[in-house]
Design an enzyme around this catalytic site. Structure first.
Site, PDB file in Angstrom:
ATOM      1  N   ASN A 120      -2.855  18.785  59.200  1.00 48.86           N
ATOM      2  CA  ASN A 120      -2.443  17.686  58.315  1.00 48.86           C
ATOM      3  C   ASN A 120      -1.152  17.931  57.544  1.00 48.86           C
ATOM      4  OD1 ASN A 120      -3.793  19.569  56.722  1.00 48.86           O
ATOM      5  ND2 ASN A 120      -4.437  18.021  55.252  1.00 48.86           N
TER       6      ASN A 120
ATOM      7  N   GLU B 133      -8.527  28.224  52.412  1.00 50.07           N
ATOM      8  CA  GLU B 133      -8.369  26.943  51.712  1.00 50.07           C
ATOM      9  C   GLU B 133      -9.046  25.903  52.587  1.00 50.07           C
ATOM     10  OE1 GLU B 133      -7.465  26.349  48.807  1.00 50.07           O
ATOM     11  OE2 GLU B 133      -6.528  28.240  48.279  1.00 50.07           O
TER      12      GLU B 133
ATOM     13  N   CYS C 173      -6.413  17.278  51.942  1.00 46.51           N
ATOM     14  CA  CYS C 173      -7.587  17.953  51.393  1.00 46.51           C
ATOM     15  C   CYS C 173      -7.775  17.605  49.929  1.00 46.51           C
ATOM     16  CB  CYS C 173      -7.439  19.460  51.569  1.00 46.51           C
ATOM     17  SG  CYS C 173      -5.861  20.051  50.971  1.00 46.51           S
TER      18      CYS C 173
HETATM   19  P1  NAD Z   1     -10.024  23.215  61.663  1.00 47.13           P
HETATM   20  O1  NAD Z   1     -10.916  24.121  60.903  1.00 47.13           O
HETATM   21  O2  NAD Z   1     -10.583  22.480  62.810  1.00 47.13           O
HETATM   22  O3  NAD Z   1      -8.787  24.037  62.255  1.00 47.13           O
HETATM   23  C1  NAD Z   1      -7.930  24.795  61.429  1.00 47.13           C
HETATM   24  C2  NAD Z   1      -7.263  25.857  62.270  1.00 47.13           C
HETATM   25  O4  NAD Z   1      -8.247  26.790  62.728  1.00 47.13           O
HETATM   26  C3  NAD Z   1      -6.578  25.336  63.517  1.00 47.13           C
HETATM   27  O5  NAD Z   1      -5.384  26.051  63.741  1.00 47.13           O
HETATM   28  C4  NAD Z   1      -7.586  25.640  64.611  1.00 47.13           C
HETATM   29  O6  NAD Z   1      -7.005  25.750  65.888  1.00 47.13           O
HETATM   30  C5  NAD Z   1      -8.129  26.963  64.134  1.00 47.13           C
HETATM   31  N1  NAD Z   1      -9.464  27.331  64.645  1.00 47.13           N
HETATM   32  C6  NAD Z   1     -10.429  26.511  65.126  1.00 47.13           C
HETATM   33  N2  NAD Z   1     -11.517  27.247  65.480  1.00 47.13           N
HETATM   34  C7  NAD Z   1     -11.231  28.538  65.203  1.00 47.13           C
HETATM   35  C8  NAD Z   1     -11.957  29.758  65.330  1.00 47.13           C
HETATM   36  N3  NAD Z   1     -13.207  29.794  65.820  1.00 47.13           N
HETATM   37  N4  NAD Z   1     -11.363  30.900  64.934  1.00 47.13           N
HETATM   38  C9  NAD Z   1     -10.133  30.896  64.408  1.00 47.13           C
HETATM   39  N5  NAD Z   1      -9.375  29.758  64.276  1.00 47.13           N
HETATM   40  C10 NAD Z   1      -9.927  28.595  64.664  1.00 47.13           C
HETATM   41  O7  NAD Z   1      -9.360  22.231  60.594  1.00 47.13           O
HETATM   42  P2  NAD Z   1      -8.374  20.990  60.885  1.00 47.13           P
HETATM   43  O8  NAD Z   1      -9.186  19.896  61.477  1.00 47.13           O
HETATM   44  O9  NAD Z   1      -7.145  21.443  61.591  1.00 47.13           O
HETATM   45  O10 NAD Z   1      -7.925  20.591  59.401  1.00 47.13           O
HETATM   46  C11 NAD Z   1      -8.639  19.718  58.601  1.00 47.13           C
HETATM   47  C12 NAD Z   1      -9.372  20.472  57.519  1.00 47.13           C
HETATM   48  O11 NAD Z   1      -8.449  21.274  56.784  1.00 47.13           O
HETATM   49  C13 NAD Z   1     -10.034  19.588  56.494  1.00 47.13           C
HETATM   50  O12 NAD Z   1     -11.328  20.058  56.211  1.00 47.13           O
HETATM   51  C14 NAD Z   1      -9.146  19.747  55.263  1.00 47.13           C
HETATM   52  O13 NAD Z   1      -9.785  19.508  54.036  1.00 47.13           O
HETATM   53  C15 NAD Z   1      -8.708  21.150  55.395  1.00 47.13           C
HETATM   54  N6  NAD Z   1      -7.492  21.391  54.610  1.00 47.13           N
HETATM   55  C16 NAD Z   1      -7.599  22.123  53.469  1.00 47.13           C
HETATM   56  C17 NAD Z   1      -6.482  22.353  52.692  1.00 47.13           C
HETATM   57  C18 NAD Z   1      -6.570  23.178  51.438  1.00 47.13           C
HETATM   58  O14 NAD Z   1      -5.557  23.715  51.032  1.00 47.13           O
HETATM   59  N7  NAD Z   1      -7.733  23.312  50.823  1.00 47.13           N
HETATM   60  C19 NAD Z   1      -5.237  21.830  53.074  1.00 47.13           C
HETATM   61  C20 NAD Z   1      -5.176  21.075  54.248  1.00 47.13           C
HETATM   62  C21 NAD Z   1      -6.309  20.872  55.019  1.00 47.13           C
END
Ligand code: NAD
Length: 478
Positions: free
Chosen positions: A149, A247, A281
Protein backbone atom coordinates in the site's frame (compact mmCIF):
# COMPACT_ATOMS: atom_id res chain seq x y z
CA UNK A 1 8.99 -6.61 -23.01
CA UNK A 2 12.10 -5.94 -20.88
CA UNK A 3 12.29 -8.02 -17.73
CA UNK A 4 13.26 -6.03 -14.65
CA UNK A 5 15.75 -8.12 -12.70
CA UNK A 6 16.86 -8.46 -9.11
CA UNK A 7 19.85 -6.53 -7.81
CA UNK A 8 22.24 -8.86 -5.98
CA UNK A 9 25.91 -8.32 -5.11
CA UNK A 10 26.06 -5.27 -7.38
CA UNK A 11 24.61 -7.05 -10.43
CA UNK A 12 21.19 -7.22 -12.10
CA UNK A 13 20.27 -10.91 -12.12
CA UNK A 14 17.34 -12.81 -13.63
CA UNK A 15 15.26 -15.06 -11.40
CA UNK A 16 13.48 -18.32 -12.29
CA UNK A 17 10.48 -16.77 -14.04
CA UNK A 18 8.78 -13.39 -14.35
CA UNK A 19 5.34 -11.84 -14.00
CA UNK A 20 3.44 -8.88 -15.42
CA UNK A 21 2.61 -5.97 -13.15
CA UNK A 22 -0.93 -4.89 -14.11
CA UNK A 23 -2.46 -1.45 -13.56
CA UNK A 24 -5.54 -1.78 -11.26
CA UNK A 25 -7.07 1.31 -12.93
CA UNK A 26 -6.88 -0.31 -16.36
CA UNK A 27 -6.36 -4.06 -16.60
CA UNK A 28 -5.23 -3.78 -20.23
CA UNK A 29 -2.21 -1.70 -19.15
CA UNK A 30 0.87 -3.73 -18.20
CA UNK A 31 3.19 -1.54 -16.12
CA UNK A 32 6.15 -3.85 -16.66
CA UNK A 33 7.49 -7.35 -16.32
CA UNK A 34 9.40 -8.28 -13.18
CA UNK A 35 11.55 -11.25 -12.37
CA UNK A 36 10.60 -13.77 -9.69
CA UNK A 37 13.52 -15.18 -7.76
CA UNK A 38 13.95 -18.59 -6.20
CA UNK A 39 15.45 -19.27 -2.78
CA UNK A 40 18.96 -19.52 -4.31
CA UNK A 41 18.75 -15.77 -4.97
CA UNK A 42 18.10 -15.13 -1.28
CA UNK A 43 21.18 -17.12 -0.42
CA UNK A 44 23.26 -15.12 -2.90
CA UNK A 45 21.86 -11.86 -1.55
CA UNK A 46 22.38 -12.71 2.12
CA UNK A 47 25.93 -13.94 1.35
CA UNK A 48 26.68 -10.67 -0.47
CA UNK A 49 25.15 -8.54 2.30
CA UNK A 50 27.03 -10.48 4.93
CA UNK A 51 30.36 -10.10 3.08
CA UNK A 52 29.79 -6.36 2.62
CA UNK A 53 28.80 -5.70 6.23
CA UNK A 54 32.15 -5.17 7.90
CA UNK A 55 33.35 -2.65 5.34
CA UNK A 56 30.10 -0.68 5.34
CA UNK A 57 29.87 -0.69 9.13
CA UNK A 58 33.33 0.89 9.36
CA UNK A 59 33.09 3.42 6.56
CA UNK A 60 33.02 7.10 7.55
CA UNK A 61 29.46 8.23 8.33
CA UNK A 62 30.09 11.01 5.82
CA UNK A 63 30.24 8.41 3.03
CA UNK A 64 26.89 6.98 4.14
CA UNK A 65 25.41 10.47 4.47
CA UNK A 66 26.53 11.43 0.95
CA UNK A 67 25.11 8.23 -0.59
CA UNK A 68 21.74 8.67 1.12
CA UNK A 69 21.63 12.34 0.19
CA UNK A 70 22.29 11.45 -3.44
CA UNK A 71 19.47 8.89 -3.41
CA UNK A 72 17.10 11.44 -1.84
CA UNK A 73 18.06 14.10 -4.38
CA UNK A 74 17.33 11.84 -7.36
CA UNK A 75 14.01 10.65 -5.90
CA UNK A 76 12.89 14.24 -5.33
CA UNK A 77 14.03 15.35 -8.80
CA UNK A 78 12.00 12.54 -10.41
CA UNK A 79 8.91 12.98 -8.21
CA UNK A 80 6.41 13.40 -11.08
CA UNK A 81 7.63 10.42 -13.09
CA UNK A 82 8.02 8.10 -10.07
CA UNK A 83 4.70 9.30 -8.65
CA UNK A 84 2.96 8.42 -11.92
CA UNK A 85 4.61 4.98 -11.92
CA UNK A 86 3.51 4.38 -8.33
CA UNK A 87 -0.08 5.47 -9.04
CA UNK A 88 -0.15 3.29 -12.14
CA UNK A 89 0.82 0.14 -10.26
CA UNK A 90 -0.92 0.73 -6.89
CA UNK A 91 -3.96 2.79 -7.87
CA UNK A 92 -3.67 5.76 -5.51
CA UNK A 93 -4.39 9.05 -7.29
CA UNK A 94 -1.48 10.94 -8.86
CA UNK A 95 -1.30 13.66 -6.18
CA UNK A 96 -0.94 10.94 -3.54
CA UNK A 97 1.57 9.02 -5.66
CA UNK A 98 3.74 12.14 -6.03
CA UNK A 99 3.26 12.95 -2.34
CA UNK A 100 4.49 9.49 -1.39
CA UNK A 101 7.55 9.83 -3.62
CA UNK A 102 8.38 13.18 -2.03
CA UNK A 103 8.08 11.57 1.37
CA UNK A 104 10.50 8.81 0.31
CA UNK A 105 13.02 11.41 -0.92
CA UNK A 106 12.71 13.39 2.32
CA UNK A 107 13.22 10.22 4.36
CA UNK A 108 16.56 9.57 2.61
CA UNK A 109 17.61 13.20 3.21
CA UNK A 110 16.61 12.95 6.89
CA UNK A 111 18.61 9.76 7.47
CA UNK A 112 21.57 11.16 5.50
CA UNK A 113 21.87 13.73 8.29
CA UNK A 114 21.12 11.15 10.99
CA UNK A 115 24.12 9.09 9.85
CA UNK A 116 26.29 11.94 11.16
CA UNK A 117 24.42 12.26 14.44
CA UNK A 118 24.91 8.81 15.94
CA UNK A 119 26.21 9.56 19.41
CA UNK A 120 26.97 7.62 22.57
CA UNK A 121 27.46 8.27 26.26
CA UNK A 122 30.43 8.46 28.54
CA UNK A 123 29.46 7.44 32.06
CA UNK A 124 31.36 7.74 35.34
CA UNK A 125 32.21 4.25 36.54
CA UNK A 126 31.47 3.07 40.07
CA UNK A 127 35.08 1.81 40.06
CA UNK A 128 37.74 4.51 40.51
CA UNK A 129 39.81 5.18 37.38
CA UNK A 130 37.67 3.07 35.05
CA UNK A 131 36.01 4.77 32.05
CA UNK A 132 32.66 3.54 30.74
CA UNK A 133 31.41 4.20 27.20
CA UNK A 134 28.01 3.23 25.83
CA UNK A 135 27.94 3.31 22.03
CA UNK A 136 25.71 2.10 19.20
CA UNK A 137 26.83 -0.19 16.39
CA UNK A 138 24.99 -1.51 13.33
CA UNK A 139 23.20 -4.85 13.74
CA UNK A 140 24.42 -6.56 10.57
CA UNK A 141 22.36 -7.83 7.62
CA UNK A 142 18.79 -6.50 7.85
CA UNK A 143 15.94 -8.29 6.02
CA UNK A 144 13.29 -5.81 4.85
CA UNK A 145 9.81 -7.08 3.89
CA UNK A 146 7.19 -4.54 2.82
CA UNK A 147 3.47 -4.39 1.90
CA UNK A 148 1.84 -3.07 -1.27
CA UNK A 149 0.00 0.00 0.00
CA UNK A 150 3.00 2.37 0.24
CA UNK A 151 5.26 0.93 -2.48
CA UNK A 152 8.07 3.50 -2.11
CA UNK A 153 7.60 5.25 1.26
CA UNK A 154 7.70 2.13 3.45
CA UNK A 155 10.76 0.67 1.67
CA UNK A 156 12.41 4.10 2.03
CA UNK A 157 11.73 4.40 5.75
CA UNK A 158 13.29 0.99 6.33
CA UNK A 159 16.18 1.04 3.82
CA UNK A 160 17.38 4.58 4.65
CA UNK A 161 17.92 4.06 8.41
CA UNK A 162 19.33 0.57 7.85
CA UNK A 163 22.03 2.00 5.55
CA UNK A 164 22.52 5.21 7.54
CA UNK A 165 23.52 3.32 10.68
CA UNK A 166 25.87 0.95 8.82
CA UNK A 167 23.76 -2.17 8.18
CA UNK A 168 23.54 -4.01 4.88
CA UNK A 169 20.18 -4.84 3.32
CA UNK A 170 18.22 -7.61 1.64
CA UNK A 171 14.92 -6.09 0.50
CA UNK A 172 11.81 -7.98 -0.62
CA UNK A 173 8.91 -5.79 -1.80
CA UNK A 174 5.27 -6.93 -2.04
CA UNK A 175 4.62 -9.00 -5.16
CA UNK A 176 1.97 -6.74 -6.70
CA UNK A 177 3.98 -3.50 -6.61
CA UNK A 178 7.48 -4.31 -7.92
CA UNK A 179 7.82 -1.23 -10.16
CA UNK A 180 8.36 1.38 -7.44
CA UNK A 181 10.68 -0.97 -5.56
CA UNK A 182 12.69 -1.65 -8.71
CA UNK A 183 12.92 2.08 -9.53
CA UNK A 184 14.15 2.73 -5.99
CA UNK A 185 16.70 -0.08 -6.27
CA UNK A 186 17.88 1.37 -9.60
CA UNK A 187 18.49 4.74 -7.93
CA UNK A 188 20.26 3.10 -4.99
CA UNK A 189 22.40 1.03 -7.38
CA UNK A 190 23.88 4.28 -8.77
CA UNK A 191 24.58 5.94 -5.41
CA UNK A 192 28.10 4.57 -5.03
CA UNK A 193 27.45 1.90 -2.40
CA UNK A 194 29.94 -0.98 -2.34
CA UNK A 195 28.57 -4.17 -3.92
CA UNK A 196 26.43 -6.27 -1.62
CA UNK A 197 25.47 -3.39 0.70
CA UNK A 198 22.00 -3.21 -0.84
CA UNK A 199 20.20 -6.14 -2.51
CA UNK A 200 16.73 -6.39 -4.06
CA UNK A 201 15.06 -9.81 -4.30
CA UNK A 202 11.58 -9.95 -5.84
CA UNK A 203 9.44 -13.06 -5.59
CA UNK A 204 6.79 -14.93 -3.67
CA UNK A 205 6.05 -13.80 -0.11
CA UNK A 206 6.22 -17.16 1.58
CA UNK A 207 9.18 -18.41 -0.45
CA UNK A 208 11.44 -15.34 -0.66
CA UNK A 209 10.21 -13.65 2.52
CA UNK A 210 10.37 -16.98 4.33
CA UNK A 211 13.95 -17.61 3.13
CA UNK A 212 15.07 -14.15 4.31
CA UNK A 213 13.57 -14.77 7.75
CA UNK A 214 15.13 -18.25 7.92
CA UNK A 215 18.63 -17.17 6.78
CA UNK A 216 21.28 -17.53 9.47
CA UNK A 217 23.12 -14.58 7.87
CA UNK A 218 20.24 -12.17 8.55
CA UNK A 219 20.54 -10.50 11.96
CA UNK A 220 17.32 -8.46 12.06
CA UNK A 221 13.99 -8.45 10.20
CA UNK A 222 11.75 -5.41 9.77
CA UNK A 223 8.30 -6.23 8.44
CA UNK A 224 5.20 -4.21 7.57
CA UNK A 225 2.09 -6.10 6.53
CA UNK A 226 -0.78 -8.16 7.86
CA UNK A 227 -1.10 -9.49 11.40
CA UNK A 228 -1.17 -13.13 10.26
CA UNK A 229 2.10 -12.91 8.30
CA UNK A 230 3.74 -10.73 10.95
CA UNK A 231 3.01 -13.21 13.72
CA UNK A 232 4.52 -16.06 11.72
CA UNK A 233 7.63 -14.00 10.99
CA UNK A 234 8.00 -12.99 14.65
CA UNK A 235 7.87 -16.63 15.77
CA UNK A 236 10.48 -17.61 13.19
CA UNK A 237 12.70 -14.71 14.24
CA UNK A 238 12.51 -15.67 17.91
CA UNK A 239 13.21 -19.30 17.01
CA UNK A 240 16.34 -18.28 15.07
CA UNK A 241 17.42 -15.57 17.53
CA UNK A 242 16.83 -12.52 15.32
CA UNK A 243 15.79 -9.03 16.25
CA UNK A 244 12.33 -8.28 14.81
CA UNK A 245 10.15 -5.24 14.25
CA UNK A 246 6.54 -5.51 13.03
CA UNK A 247 4.11 -2.84 11.81
CA UNK A 248 0.73 -4.49 11.26
CA UNK A 249 -2.94 -3.73 10.90
CA UNK A 250 -5.31 -1.21 12.42
CA UNK A 251 -8.98 -0.61 13.22
CA UNK A 252 -8.57 3.05 13.92
CA UNK A 253 -11.26 5.03 15.77
CA UNK A 254 -12.22 8.64 15.06
CA UNK A 255 -14.37 10.22 17.79
CA UNK A 256 -16.65 13.09 16.77
CA UNK A 257 -17.97 14.99 19.78
CA UNK A 258 -21.08 17.19 19.89
CA UNK A 259 -18.88 20.29 20.13
CA UNK A 260 -16.87 19.46 16.97
CA UNK A 261 -16.78 21.86 14.03
CA UNK A 262 -19.01 19.89 11.63
CA UNK A 263 -17.10 20.84 8.45
CA UNK A 264 -13.78 19.91 10.02
CA UNK A 265 -15.16 16.60 11.33
CA UNK A 266 -16.63 15.63 7.96
CA UNK A 267 -13.47 16.43 6.08
CA UNK A 268 -11.27 14.65 8.67
CA UNK A 269 -13.53 11.57 8.55
CA UNK A 270 -13.85 11.40 4.75
CA UNK A 271 -10.12 11.93 4.24
CA UNK A 272 -9.16 9.42 6.94
CA UNK A 273 -11.64 6.73 5.95
CA UNK A 274 -11.76 6.87 2.16
CA UNK A 275 -8.77 8.64 0.64
CA UNK A 276 -6.16 6.30 -0.83
CA UNK A 277 -9.18 3.95 -1.24
CA UNK A 278 -9.12 3.29 2.51
CA UNK A 279 -5.97 1.24 1.97
CA UNK A 280 -3.94 2.79 4.76
CA UNK A 281 -3.10 1.02 7.99
CA UNK A 282 -3.96 4.30 9.72
CA UNK A 283 -7.35 4.72 7.97
CA UNK A 284 -10.31 5.68 10.19
CA UNK A 285 -12.66 2.73 10.03
CA UNK A 286 -14.73 3.28 13.19
CA UNK A 287 -16.43 6.69 13.34
CA UNK A 288 -17.62 7.04 16.94
CA UNK A 289 -20.14 9.87 16.91
CA UNK A 290 -21.89 11.55 19.85
CA UNK A 291 -25.69 11.60 19.69
CA UNK A 292 -26.11 15.39 19.47
CA UNK A 293 -24.15 15.73 16.20
CA UNK A 294 -24.81 12.20 14.88
CA UNK A 295 -27.57 12.85 12.34
CA UNK A 296 -26.01 16.03 10.92
CA UNK A 297 -22.61 14.34 10.66
CA UNK A 298 -23.97 11.20 8.96
CA UNK A 299 -26.01 13.25 6.46
CA UNK A 300 -22.99 15.41 5.60
CA UNK A 301 -20.63 12.41 5.20
CA UNK A 302 -23.14 10.64 2.94
CA UNK A 303 -23.49 13.79 0.84
CA UNK A 304 -19.72 14.19 0.60
CA UNK A 305 -18.86 10.59 -0.31
CA UNK A 306 -21.78 10.44 -2.72
CA UNK A 307 -20.02 13.18 -4.71
CA UNK A 308 -16.48 11.76 -4.61
CA UNK A 309 -15.05 11.04 -8.05
CA UNK A 310 -13.89 7.44 -8.29
CA UNK A 311 -11.76 6.83 -11.36
CA UNK A 312 -8.45 6.08 -13.04
CA UNK A 313 -5.60 6.98 -10.70
CA UNK A 314 -3.92 9.12 -13.35
CA UNK A 315 -7.07 11.04 -14.30
CA UNK A 316 -6.65 14.54 -12.82
CA UNK A 317 -10.36 14.59 -11.90
CA UNK A 318 -10.21 11.45 -9.74
CA UNK A 319 -10.37 11.81 -5.98
CA UNK A 320 -10.21 8.08 -5.25
CA UNK A 321 -8.60 5.41 -7.41
CA UNK A 322 -9.39 1.71 -7.67
CA UNK A 323 -8.84 -1.02 -5.09
CA UNK A 324 -5.36 -2.51 -5.57
CA UNK A 325 -6.27 -6.02 -6.76
CA UNK A 326 -9.05 -8.43 -7.54
CA UNK A 327 -8.46 -10.32 -4.26
CA UNK A 328 -8.64 -7.13 -2.21
CA UNK A 329 -11.80 -6.01 -4.05
CA UNK A 330 -13.48 -9.35 -3.33
CA UNK A 331 -12.46 -9.07 0.33
CA UNK A 332 -13.91 -5.54 0.58
CA UNK A 333 -17.16 -6.60 -1.08
CA UNK A 334 -17.43 -9.68 1.16
CA UNK A 335 -17.26 -7.40 4.21
CA UNK A 336 -20.28 -5.48 2.87
CA UNK A 337 -22.24 -8.73 3.19
CA UNK A 338 -20.68 -9.40 6.62
CA UNK A 339 -21.88 -5.96 7.77
CA UNK A 340 -25.40 -6.37 6.42
CA UNK A 341 -25.75 -9.90 7.80
CA UNK A 342 -24.45 -8.69 11.15
CA UNK A 343 -27.28 -6.13 11.46
CA UNK A 344 -25.51 -2.95 10.27
CA UNK A 345 -27.38 -0.54 7.99
CA UNK A 346 -25.57 0.09 4.69
CA UNK A 347 -26.27 3.79 4.20
CA UNK A 348 -24.35 4.15 0.93
CA UNK A 349 -21.91 2.50 -1.48
CA UNK A 350 -20.23 -0.88 -1.26
CA UNK A 351 -20.70 -1.77 -4.93
CA UNK A 352 -18.36 -2.61 -7.76
CA UNK A 353 -18.27 0.24 -10.26
CA UNK A 354 -17.85 0.19 -14.05
CA UNK A 355 -15.57 2.75 -15.67
CA UNK A 356 -14.34 3.32 -19.26
CA UNK A 357 -11.43 1.02 -18.59
CA UNK A 358 -11.80 -2.28 -16.73
CA UNK A 359 -10.41 -1.87 -13.22
CA UNK A 360 -11.07 -2.77 -9.59
CA UNK A 361 -13.41 0.13 -8.80
CA UNK A 362 -15.67 0.24 -5.77
CA UNK A 363 -17.98 2.91 -4.34
CA UNK A 364 -17.05 4.11 -0.83
CA UNK A 365 -19.31 2.42 1.72
CA UNK A 366 -20.72 3.79 4.96
CA UNK A 367 -22.43 1.61 7.55
CA UNK A 368 -24.58 3.28 10.21
CA UNK A 369 -26.32 1.99 13.37
CA UNK A 370 -23.44 -0.36 14.07
CA UNK A 371 -22.10 -1.63 17.37
CA UNK A 372 -18.49 -2.11 18.31
CA UNK A 373 -18.87 -5.89 18.68
CA UNK A 374 -19.82 -6.41 15.03
CA UNK A 375 -17.23 -8.14 12.86
CA UNK A 376 -16.96 -5.09 10.58
CA UNK A 377 -15.81 -3.14 13.66
CA UNK A 378 -13.39 -5.79 14.95
CA UNK A 379 -11.55 -6.91 11.79
CA UNK A 380 -9.40 -4.83 9.46
CA UNK A 381 -11.14 -4.54 6.07
CA UNK A 382 -8.47 -2.45 4.33
CA UNK A 383 -10.78 -0.85 1.77
CA UNK A 384 -13.12 2.14 1.34
CA UNK A 385 -15.50 1.02 4.09
CA UNK A 386 -16.27 2.79 7.38
CA UNK A 387 -18.86 2.37 10.13
CA UNK A 388 -20.60 4.83 12.40
CA UNK A 389 -21.02 3.85 16.07
CA UNK A 390 -23.19 6.02 18.33
CA UNK A 391 -21.94 7.21 21.72
CA UNK A 392 -23.93 9.15 24.34
CA UNK A 393 -21.01 10.67 26.21
CA UNK A 394 -17.31 11.42 25.83
CA UNK A 395 -16.55 8.66 28.34
CA UNK A 396 -18.48 6.10 26.35
CA UNK A 397 -16.73 7.22 23.14
CA UNK A 398 -13.28 6.75 24.70
CA UNK A 399 -14.25 3.32 26.00
CA UNK A 400 -15.41 2.24 22.51
CA UNK A 401 -12.32 3.74 20.84
CA UNK A 402 -9.99 1.73 23.07
CA UNK A 403 -12.04 -1.48 22.88
CA UNK A 404 -10.18 -3.08 19.96
CA UNK A 405 -7.36 -5.58 19.56
CA UNK A 406 -5.49 -2.93 17.54
CA UNK A 407 -3.82 0.31 18.60
CA UNK A 408 -2.17 2.06 15.67
CA UNK A 409 -3.77 5.48 15.24
CA UNK A 410 -6.78 7.25 16.77
CA UNK A 411 -8.43 10.62 16.42
CA UNK A 412 -10.89 13.05 17.94
CA UNK A 413 -12.76 16.02 16.50
CA UNK A 414 -13.62 18.51 19.21
CA UNK A 415 -13.29 22.22 19.99
CA UNK A 416 -12.76 21.45 23.68
CA UNK A 417 -9.21 21.69 24.97
CA UNK A 418 -10.25 19.57 27.95
CA UNK A 419 -11.40 16.60 25.85
CA UNK A 420 -8.55 16.94 23.35
CA UNK A 421 -6.00 16.89 26.15
CA UNK A 422 -7.69 14.02 27.99
CA UNK A 423 -7.98 11.91 24.83
CA UNK A 424 -4.31 12.35 23.97
CA UNK A 425 -3.47 10.82 27.33
CA UNK A 426 -6.07 8.04 27.45
CA UNK A 427 -6.12 6.77 23.87
CA UNK A 428 -4.61 3.27 23.69
CA UNK A 429 -3.01 3.97 20.30
CA UNK A 430 0.55 4.72 19.23
CA UNK A 431 -0.49 7.88 17.38
CA UNK A 432 -3.27 10.30 18.38
CA UNK A 433 -4.73 13.02 16.17
CA UNK A 434 -6.83 16.02 17.22
CA UNK A 435 -8.87 17.59 14.40
CA UNK A 436 -6.61 16.01 11.76
CA UNK A 437 -7.15 12.70 9.95
CA UNK A 438 -5.97 9.46 11.61
CA UNK A 439 -3.94 8.81 8.44
CA UNK A 440 -1.11 11.14 7.40
CA UNK A 441 1.99 11.48 9.56
CA UNK A 442 5.30 13.36 9.52
CA UNK A 443 8.46 11.57 8.42
CA UNK A 444 10.82 12.84 11.12
CA UNK A 445 9.03 11.54 14.23
CA UNK A 446 8.29 8.10 15.64
CA UNK A 447 5.69 5.97 13.84
CA UNK A 448 4.07 2.87 15.31
CA UNK A 449 1.27 1.39 17.34
CA UNK A 450 0.34 -0.70 20.34
CA UNK A 451 -1.33 -4.05 21.02
CA UNK A 452 -1.73 -6.12 17.82
CA UNK A 453 -0.73 -3.21 15.56
CA UNK A 454 2.99 -3.21 16.27
CA UNK A 455 5.77 -5.18 17.87
CA UNK A 456 9.26 -4.00 18.68
CA UNK A 457 10.86 -0.56 18.51
CA UNK A 458 9.28 2.37 16.66
CA UNK A 459 10.09 3.27 13.07
CA UNK A 460 11.10 6.66 11.61
CA UNK A 461 12.71 9.72 13.07
CA UNK A 462 15.69 9.38 15.36
CA UNK A 463 13.79 6.58 17.16
CA UNK A 464 14.65 4.29 14.25
CA UNK A 465 18.11 3.82 15.74
CA UNK A 466 16.63 1.53 18.41
CA UNK A 467 15.97 -1.13 15.83
CA UNK A 468 18.87 -0.57 13.45
CA UNK A 469 21.64 -0.41 16.05
CA UNK A 470 22.82 -2.50 18.96
CA UNK A 471 24.34 -1.10 22.15
CA UNK A 472 27.90 -1.78 23.23
CA UNK A 473 29.21 -0.98 26.71
CA UNK A 474 33.01 -0.66 26.92
CA UNK A 475 35.14 -0.37 30.11
CA UNK A 476 38.69 1.00 30.07
CA UNK A 477 41.28 1.38 32.81
CA UNK A 478 43.68 3.83 31.14
P1 NAD B 1 0.97 -9.19 3.71
O1 NAD B 1 1.20 -9.61 5.12
O2 NAD B 1 0.16 -10.06 2.85
O3 NAD B 1 2.37 -9.04 2.96
C1 NAD B 1 3.39 -8.19 3.43
C2 NAD B 1 4.72 -8.67 2.88
O4 NAD B 1 5.03 -9.95 3.44
C3 NAD B 1 4.75 -8.85 1.38
O5 NAD B 1 6.00 -8.44 0.88
C4 NAD B 1 4.57 -10.34 1.21
O6 NAD B 1 5.08 -10.83 0.00
C5 NAD B 1 5.36 -10.85 2.39
N1 NAD B 1 5.01 -12.21 2.86
C6 NAD B 1 3.85 -12.89 2.67
N2 NAD B 1 3.93 -14.10 3.28
C7 NAD B 1 5.15 -14.18 3.86
C8 NAD B 1 5.81 -15.17 4.64
N3 NAD B 1 5.22 -16.34 4.94
N4 NAD B 1 7.05 -14.91 5.09
C9 NAD B 1 7.65 -13.74 4.83
N5 NAD B 1 7.08 -12.75 4.07
C10 NAD B 1 5.84 -12.97 3.60
O7 NAD B 1 0.40 -7.70 3.77
P2 NAD B 1 -0.11 -6.80 2.53
O8 NAD B 1 -1.41 -7.36 2.07
O9 NAD B 1 0.99 -6.60 1.54
O10 NAD B 1 -0.34 -5.39 3.24
C11 NAD B 1 -1.52 -5.04 3.86
C12 NAD B 1 -1.37 -5.08 5.36
O11 NAD B 1 -0.27 -4.26 5.75
C13 NAD B 1 -2.56 -4.54 6.12
O12 NAD B 1 -2.87 -5.38 7.20
C14 NAD B 1 -2.06 -3.19 6.64
O13 NAD B 1 -2.71 -2.73 7.79
C15 NAD B 1 -0.64 -3.48 6.88
N6 NAD B 1 0.14 -2.23 6.92
C16 NAD B 1 0.60 -1.81 8.13
C17 NAD B 1 1.31 -0.63 8.22
C18 NAD B 1 1.85 -0.15 9.54
O14 NAD B 1 2.80 0.61 9.53
N7 NAD B 1 1.30 -0.57 10.67
C19 NAD B 1 1.56 0.13 7.07
C20 NAD B 1 1.06 -0.33 5.85
C21 NAD B 1 0.36 -1.53 5.79
Amino acid sequence: MTIHNNFIAGEWLAGRSSADNVNPSDLSDVVGNYTLAGQDAVEQATDAASAAFEGWARVSPEVRADALDKIGTEILARREELGALLSREEGKILADGIGEVIRAGRVFKFFAAEALRLNGEKVTSVRPGVEVEVTREPEGVVGIITPWNFPIAIPAWKIAPALAYGNTVVFKPAGIVPASAWALADIISRAGLPEGVFNLVMGSGSEIGGAIVASPKVRAVTFTGSVATGRRIALDCVRTGKKVQLELGGKNPLIVLDDADLDVAVSVAVNGAYFATGQRCTASSRLIVQNGIHDRFVAAVIDRIGHLKIGHALDPGSEIGPVVSSDQLEQDISYIEVGKNGGAHLALGGEKLKRDRDGYYMSPALFTETTNDMRINREEIFGPVASVIRASTYEEAVQIANDTPFGLSSGICTTSLKYAHDFKRRSAAGMVMVNVPTAGVDYHVAFGGRKESSYGPREQGAYAREFYTVIKTAYTLP
